[in-house]
Design an enzyme around this catalytic site. Structure first.
Site, PDB file in Angstrom:
ATOM      1  N   LYS A   1       0.858  -1.187   0.000  1.00 29.40           N
ATOM      2  CA  LYS A   1       0.000   0.000   0.000  1.00 29.40           C
ATOM      3  C   LYS A   1       0.890   1.231   0.000  1.00 29.40           C
ATOM      4  O   LYS A   1       1.801   1.354   0.820  1.00 29.40           O
ATOM      5  CB  LYS A   1      -0.913   0.026   1.223  1.00 29.40           C
ATOM      6  CG  LYS A   1      -1.775   1.294   1.284  1.00 29.40           C
ATOM      7  CD  LYS A   1      -2.489   1.441   2.610  1.00 29.40           C
ATOM      8  CE  LYS A   1      -3.277   2.761   2.646  1.00 29.40           C
ATOM      9  NZ  LYS A   1      -3.886   3.039   3.957  1.00 29.40           N
ATOM     10  N   GLN A   2       0.612   2.142  -0.933  1.00 28.14           N
ATOM     11  CA  GLN A   2       1.435   3.337  -1.055  1.00 28.14           C
ATOM     12  C   GLN A   2       0.589   4.521  -1.487  1.00 28.14           C
ATOM     13  O   GLN A   2      -0.414   4.363  -2.184  1.00 28.14           O
ATOM     14  CB  GLN A   2       2.546   3.094  -2.078  1.00 28.14           C
ATOM     15  CG  GLN A   2       3.551   4.211  -2.220  1.00 28.14           C
ATOM     16  CD  GLN A   2       4.227   4.570  -0.901  1.00 28.14           C
ATOM     17  OE1 GLN A   2       3.756   5.482  -0.195  1.00 28.14           O
ATOM     18  NE2 GLN A   2       5.304   3.855  -0.563  1.00 28.14           N
TER      19      GLN A   2
END
Length: 358
Positions: A243-244
């Site tokens: 997740k970014q």
């Protein structure tokens, strides 16, 4: 949602975002999402068979089932940003059952939230939607406020709750990051041993990433080069999904000055040349072992034009070669029907065959 509606929501950016071609890193270099992702990618890894089954459970649930794309509702903001600030706009979500109901109503692949929320709802809902237990959090009650991800839950508790995956955050670049890397690496190893997939929030945290030059301050916490390296560190400890934040700029290493990190001319002149939003996001995907670990971008804070912003993020992620979106505040800080509408709009981007990988 039809392609024309997506074009309309993108407004003046529609042509640029929907027709852009990634030439420096063509899609043929990537492992792209697909219904066969577990067979094609995970089956070749050291992941135990139960982890493959857990990943397939996520990929086979909700409106995006069997597309290779995922839409996750994350709600840990009651700790991360304080409950009053997070749920004040919509007190409905102080009740943890409504968090699960929103994820189900919106047709999400999974819900990612805290030990307390899942513990309060597991017997009623663990068999109805895949659970992701977020293991660590940053709390905001110490004075002065400090920023450190500490363990609130264990992998064993995630297993006992019937979770199919665990999630965690590492603040890369922070003084505490070395400890966090060690903690989460061990936790992810145990999660895999117990048959759960792993999702890592690869966030940057250091006030030095806000660089002042010529009386202007630029925030590089979401620069493509720095977040790309954070992703690469994340897949190194065997995160199955990264997740970014969506890239907002580039050149964080350069702005920090000589003596910080290492770069190459090709990073900027070739791989991210032109700074097109899709090229910057593709650099994030490239650092996720060229797509062998799925990249899901976060939806960001709630504000004006949330549905347009969410659709824009989804288009960039999909066309870059990402695996989906993990969107929380834009949905749960509104009445449930509006939250469902926003999540459905995001999912529609991934269901729209005309929106292709660039």
């Amino acid at each position: 949602m039809q392609y024309g509606k997506i074009e309309s929501l993108l407004g003046s950016e529609a042509e640029s975002l929907l027709t852009h071609e990634c030439k420096a890193v063509p899609k043929e270099m990537l492992t792209v999402p697909g219904a066969d992702f577990v067979d094609r990618v995970m089956a070749q890894t050291d992941r135990p068979i139960p982890v493959m089954r857990a990943m397939q459970t996520i990929l086979s649930h909700g409106r995006l089932a069997d597309t290779g794309y995922i839409s996750i509702l994350p709600v840990d903001q009651g700790i991360e940003h304080s409950a009053g600030a997070s749920f004040g706009p919509n007190p409905l979500y102080f009740d943890p059952e409504n968090i699960i109901k929103l994820a189900i109503e919106a047709g999400c692949n999974a819900v990612a939230t805290t030990l307390g929320v899942l513990g309060a709802t597991a017997r009623k809902y663990a068999h109805k939607i895949p659970f992701v237990l977020k293991l660590n959090h940053n709390e905001l009650l110490t004075y002065p406020n400090q920023f450190d991800q500490v363990l609130f839950a264990s992998v064993d508790q995630a297993y006992d709750l019937g979770a199919v995956a665990v999630g965690a955050t590492i603040y890369f670049g922070s003084p505490e990051s070395t400890r966090q890397i060690q903690e989460i690496s061990k936790a992810f190893r145990l999660a895999h041993e117990k048959g759960m997939a792993t999702i890592l929030w690869c966030y940057l945290r250091n006030s030095a990433f806000k660089v002042k030059k010529d009386d202007k301050v630029t925030d590089y916490h979401a620069s493509a080069d720095l977040t790309g390296q954070a992703n690469h560190l994340g897949v190194t400890i065997e995160a199955d999904i990264i997740k970014q934040k969506l890239p907002e700029n580039n050149g964080g290493y350069i702005a920090m000055g000589k003596g910080y990190g290492k770069t190459s001319k090709e990073m900027y002149d070739k791989l991210t040349a032109g700074n097109h939003p899709i090229d910057l996001a593709r650099y994030q995907v490239l650092n996720c072992y060229a797509g062998r670990a799925g990249l899901i971008n976060s939806g960001g804070a709630s504000g004006e034009n949330d549905i347009q912003q969410a659709v824009r993020t989804a288009v960039i992620n999909k066309r870059a070669g990402g695996m989906g979106l993990i969107l929380g505040r834009k949905a749960f800080q509104k009445p449930m029907n509006e939250g469902v509408e926003i999540i459905h709009a995001v999912q529609d981007v991934y269901l729209c065959k005309e929106v292709t990988i660039a």
